[in-house]
Design a protein around this motif. Sequence first.
Motif, PDB file in Angstrom:
ATOM      1  N   VAL A  46       0.833  -1.203   0.000  1.00  0.00           N
ATOM      2  CA  VAL A  46       0.000   0.000   0.000  1.00  0.00           C
ATOM      3  C   VAL A  46       0.868   1.253   0.000  1.00  0.00           C
ATOM      4  CG1 VAL A  46      -1.647   1.354   1.361  1.00  0.00           C
ATOM      5  CG2 VAL A  46      -1.989  -1.105   1.075  1.00  0.00           C
ATOM      6  N   PHE A  47       1.945   1.245   0.753  1.00  0.00           N
ATOM      7  CA  PHE A  47       2.811   2.425   0.811  1.00  0.00           C
ATOM      8  C   PHE A  47       3.406   2.732  -0.561  1.00  0.00           C
ATOM      9  CE2 PHE A  47       6.974   4.428   1.431  1.00  0.00           C
ATOM     10  CZ  PHE A  47       6.560   5.588   2.059  1.00  0.00           C
ATOM     11  N   VAL A  48       3.825   1.687  -1.280  1.00  0.00           N
ATOM     12  CA  VAL A  48       4.340   1.897  -2.641  1.00  0.00           C
ATOM     13  C   VAL A  48       3.252   2.525  -3.511  1.00  0.00           C
ATOM     14  CG1 VAL A  48       5.256   0.783  -4.706  1.00  0.00           C
ATOM     15  CG2 VAL A  48       6.012   0.030  -2.446  1.00  0.00           C
ATOM     16  N   GLY A  49       2.017   2.076  -3.324  1.00  0.00           N
ATOM     17  CA  GLY A  49       0.917   2.655  -4.074  1.00  0.00           C
ATOM     18  C   GLY A  49       0.679   4.107  -3.731  1.00  0.00           C
ATOM     19  N   LEU A  50       0.839   4.453  -2.456  1.00  0.00           N
ATOM     20  CA  LEU A  50       0.621   5.834  -2.036  1.00  0.00           C
ATOM     21  C   LEU A  50       1.610   6.791  -2.695  1.00  0.00           C
ATOM     22  CD1 LEU A  50      -0.065   5.344   1.781  1.00  0.00           C
ATOM     23  CD2 LEU A  50      -1.711   6.061   0.042  1.00  0.00           C
ATOM     24  N   ILE A  51       2.837   6.347  -2.895  1.00  0.00           N
ATOM     25  CA  ILE A  51       3.844   7.222  -3.514  1.00  0.00           C
ATOM     26  C   ILE A  51       3.985   6.948  -5.012  1.00  0.00           C
ATOM     27  CG2 ILE A  51       5.118   7.322  -1.342  1.00  0.00           C
ATOM     28  CD1 ILE A  51       7.260   5.561  -2.791  1.00  0.00           C
ATOM     29  N   SER A  52       3.078   6.164  -5.582  1.00  0.00           N
ATOM     30  CA  SER A  52       3.225   5.717  -6.968  1.00  0.00           C
ATOM     31  C   SER A  52       3.287   6.880  -7.954  1.00  0.00           C
ATOM     32  CB  SER A  52       2.093   4.766  -7.345  1.00  0.00           C
ATOM     33  OG  SER A  52       0.832   5.394  -7.227  1.00  0.00           O
ATOM     34  N   TYR A  53       2.482   7.916  -7.729  1.00  0.00           N
ATOM     35  CA  TYR A  53       2.481   9.039  -8.666  1.00  0.00           C
ATOM     36  C   TYR A  53       3.843   9.728  -8.677  1.00  0.00           C
ATOM     37  CZ  TYR A  53       1.374  13.587 -10.706  1.00  0.00           C
ATOM     38  OH  TYR A  53       1.383  14.727 -11.481  1.00  0.00           O
ATOM     39  N   SER A  54       4.363  10.027  -7.507  1.00  0.00           N
ATOM     40  CA  SER A  54       5.677  10.664  -7.444  1.00  0.00           C
ATOM     41  C   SER A  54       6.768   9.747  -7.998  1.00  0.00           C
ATOM     42  CB  SER A  54       6.008  11.057  -6.003  1.00  0.00           C
ATOM     43  OG  SER A  54       5.348  12.248  -5.627  1.00  0.00           O
ATOM     44  N   TRP A  55       6.671   8.448  -7.711  1.00  0.00           N
ATOM     45  CA  TRP A  55       7.690   7.530  -8.239  1.00  0.00           C
ATOM     46  C   TRP A  55       7.619   7.476  -9.750  1.00  0.00           C
ATOM     47  CZ3 TRP A  55       8.270   1.542  -7.260  1.00  0.00           C
ATOM     48  CH2 TRP A  55       9.594   1.173  -7.499  1.00  0.00           C
ATOM     49  N   TYR A  56       6.428   7.446 -10.289  1.00  0.00           N
ATOM     50  CA  TYR A  56       6.261   7.439 -11.744  1.00  0.00           C
ATOM     51  C   TYR A  56       6.910   8.688 -12.353  1.00  0.00           C
ATOM     52  CZ  TYR A  56       3.944   7.461 -16.304  1.00  0.00           C
ATOM     53  OH  TYR A  56       3.684   7.489 -17.659  1.00  0.00           O
ATOM     54  N   LEU A  57       6.733   9.826 -11.703  1.00  0.00           N
ATOM     55  CA  LEU A  57       7.309  11.062 -12.221  1.00  0.00           C
ATOM     56  C   LEU A  57       8.829  11.093 -12.100  1.00  0.00           C
ATOM     57  CD1 LEU A  57       4.877  13.834 -10.900  1.00  0.00           C
ATOM     58  CD2 LEU A  57       4.991  12.879 -13.206  1.00  0.00           C
ATOM     59  N   TRP A  58       9.361  10.647 -10.968  1.00  0.00           N
ATOM     60  CA  TRP A  58      10.785  10.813 -10.700  1.00  0.00           C
ATOM     61  C   TRP A  58      11.657   9.792 -11.415  1.00  0.00           C
ATOM     62  CZ3 TRP A  58      13.649  14.596  -8.805  1.00  0.00           C
ATOM     63  CH2 TRP A  58      13.027  15.589  -8.047  1.00  0.00           C
ATOM     64  N   HIS A  59      11.199   8.567 -11.577  1.00  0.00           N
ATOM     65  CA  HIS A  59      12.121   7.529 -12.044  1.00  0.00           C
ATOM     66  C   HIS A  59      12.617   7.797 -13.466  1.00  0.00           C
ATOM     67  CE1 HIS A  59       8.890   5.799 -14.506  1.00  0.00           C
ATOM     68  NE2 HIS A  59       9.792   5.007 -15.044  1.00  0.00           N
ATOM     69  N   TRP A  60      11.722   8.312 -14.321  1.00  0.00           N
ATOM     70  CA  TRP A  60      12.092   8.409 -15.733  1.00  0.00           C
ATOM     71  C   TRP A  60      13.130   9.503 -16.002  1.00  0.00           C
ATOM     72  CZ3 TRP A  60      12.433   5.459 -19.678  1.00  0.00           C
ATOM     73  CH2 TRP A  60      12.663   6.016 -20.942  1.00  0.00           C
ATOM     74  N   PRO A  61      12.992  10.734 -15.466  1.00  0.00           N
ATOM     75  CA  PRO A  61      14.046  11.720 -15.720  1.00  0.00           C
ATOM     76  C   PRO A  61      15.427  11.271 -15.248  1.00  0.00           C
ATOM     77  CG  PRO A  61      12.090  12.803 -14.875  1.00  0.00           C
ATOM     78  CD  PRO A  61      11.855  11.321 -14.741  1.00  0.00           C
ATOM     79  N   LEU A  62      15.497  10.608 -14.102  1.00  0.00           N
ATOM     80  CA  LEU A  62      16.802  10.135 -13.625  1.00  0.00           C
ATOM     81  C   LEU A  62      17.406   9.128 -14.591  1.00  0.00           C
ATOM     82  CD1 LEU A  62      16.219   9.733  -9.770  1.00  0.00           C
ATOM     83  CD2 LEU A  62      17.360  11.597 -10.988  1.00  0.00           C
TER      84      LEU A  62
END
Length: 718
Positions: free
Chosen positions: A338-354
């Motif tokens: 559930v915690f991974v799901g809660l931050i999923s939007y931010s993770w989706y945004l951050w992972h690709w530019p890096l």
Amino acid sequence: MRTALPSAAARLCIAAAASANIETSNWQGASCGDGEGENSKPMVTAEQTRDSALRSAIKYRPDIDGLRAVAVTSVVAYHCGLGWFRGGFVGVDIFFVISGYLIGSLVYKEIRGRSFKIAKFYGRRAKRILPALFGVLMFSYIAAMFLLSPLEMKDFARAALATITSSSNILYWLKSGYFAANSDQNPLLMTWSLGVEEQFYVIFPLLMLLLRRLPQRVLFRIISGLALLSLVLSILGTPIKPDATFYLLPTRAWELAAGILLAMLEANRSHTSSRLPAVAMHVVSLVGLALMGVAIFTFNTSTPFPGYAALLPVVGAVLIIAARQGIVNRLLAWQPIVFVGLISYSWYLWHWPLLSFARICSDSGISTVVAITLALVSFACAVLSWRFIEQPFRKSTTPTPLLLKRYAVVAVAMMVPAVLFGITHGLPQRNRSVQQMEIVGEPLRHDVCVAPYGASHPILAPPCVPLAQGRAVAVIGDSHAAALADGFRPIAAQQGYRLLELTKGSCPALQGVSASSIHHPTHDRECAEFNREVIAYLLREPSINAVVIAGVWSGYLHDGKERFTLVAGDEDASGASAARSGPLLEQGLNAEIDQLEQMGKVVYLFQDNNSFSFDPMRHMRTHLIAPRRFTARLVAASTLRWPDGVAPPSGYPEDAEGRRLVAVVSKAHPEVHLVDPQDALCSALGCRFALGNQSLFVDTHHLSSLGAQTALSELRLP
């Protein structure tokens, strides 16, 4: 997790909190005193009693956050190159279903309860989407300033503007031509899905308001019909216009609508009648998981998508959401997931530019270990973003009109750097040496003479076909021929010739044989027609004394699952294979030269230029940009291994076979002049890819203008 609601007041509080936290419906962490709408007023209960669907408050479902975790993990693993997750891109489709279910449910219930307000809806969307997005965009601006070349900065500026205006998907559709930048080098590519969603949520609430007076059964049928129409367009468009079908809203809307239809079904049933028996819920959830698993672990970049294939992840996600208390749902409700799901939007945004900036800095990509490390770093960034950006802004109690004005001002301010980057042509003042190097590759990137995918006619307008009189030489073939043409123009002019360019991307100059591609299903027919029209044009133009035939010959001998292969005549492209492409290349090239010799043309047949396992242009950019060079040493140890501008060619066995076949054809036509660009570019030490600070290539295998001039420096026309 089931929670008792002790009073109507509590139910209203929860509904308001769910409204403020639309994406997660996480009422437990919301403030009930936002004062933004009528949901906080006791008088709403009178309206709620008229509709059984609205008597059931929106409850937080941790399993949906768990489903988000599955979606985002699949996407990140796919972008890291983990083989098991070769179909992980379908995580975006799962996100679409979740978004449709949660947001569609809320909009539908508010409209039925007569409490829906457009401004409040977009205020919630702004609080949910924009803060984290602007944070990532600010990071990307800073990274771009230090790491990108002027030409890359111009592309980035366009992407940033498209991101802010929710039109990224349209931009990437328009840029999907032959010379589009490699997708892994676009730091904002992940925002295409946000564009689809936001465009959908411009239309959907307005449609629901327009149809709000219709009986619920009729409304459901209308939404179902529109979803079915979108699905049909997706199925029909995937083999014909795969890029448009992938990126554009009309062929993606059905995925969001699938979640909306489920929400409407649930809202129009009593709370108890919508429950499945326990065994049925377990079965439904397992079937849903299996469908998603098949897509995630068996699909790949060769899978025609979306089309029929998208039904698996979409239907799978719908089934899991519908199952509620199924065994899979209970697993997804496990707190770490559930915690991974809660931050999923931010993770989706951050992972690709890096990942993207790291790949930009390297010659030939990054290792899986580095990619996973960056994914973990992006996870940490996502946690911080969720805690200190997402949560505070989503709990904001600012009145909606003022909130929207503030976000509008910030959005305009965020456009300023992108506009500045664009009008200054990428701030070349940062590094003039890089700007000068990129000038040699710019003509090929924007060569208007290369007929794009979808076109079957040569481009006969100036400057492709100069109108001046006198002797002419025509360059025909695919993009490698186009690359030669750019450097050939001044050489031809010096020898008293005007140069005509009749080229089409991935379309070799062959007769009776054509190139096919699973990514462009109509390409074989377009290419065959293009080559017939080129021959017809050459036949009626007696001023054309000489014809140059060039091509990426080895490119048609690779495995057709990823590249282009050859087919004979009107043969079904599904029968194409790398094994058959060799004989067909020889056959088609012989037929092409036979026709040209019958016209009395002097034929120059070019061997293909060498290619590299790394990108020479990226190598030179990294060599000339100090912060990029430093970053490259951190993420890719193999970068900058060839400081003298000489490196071994790629060494693919298909390269040698392509050269052998061209030599065989040349021997069969004694009057043909065989020209080998590698004579000027290669030696026993390797092949040159740069002269000083100038690159001879614009990517791994296309010559730059300087590279073409170097390769053709000794060529003499009749």
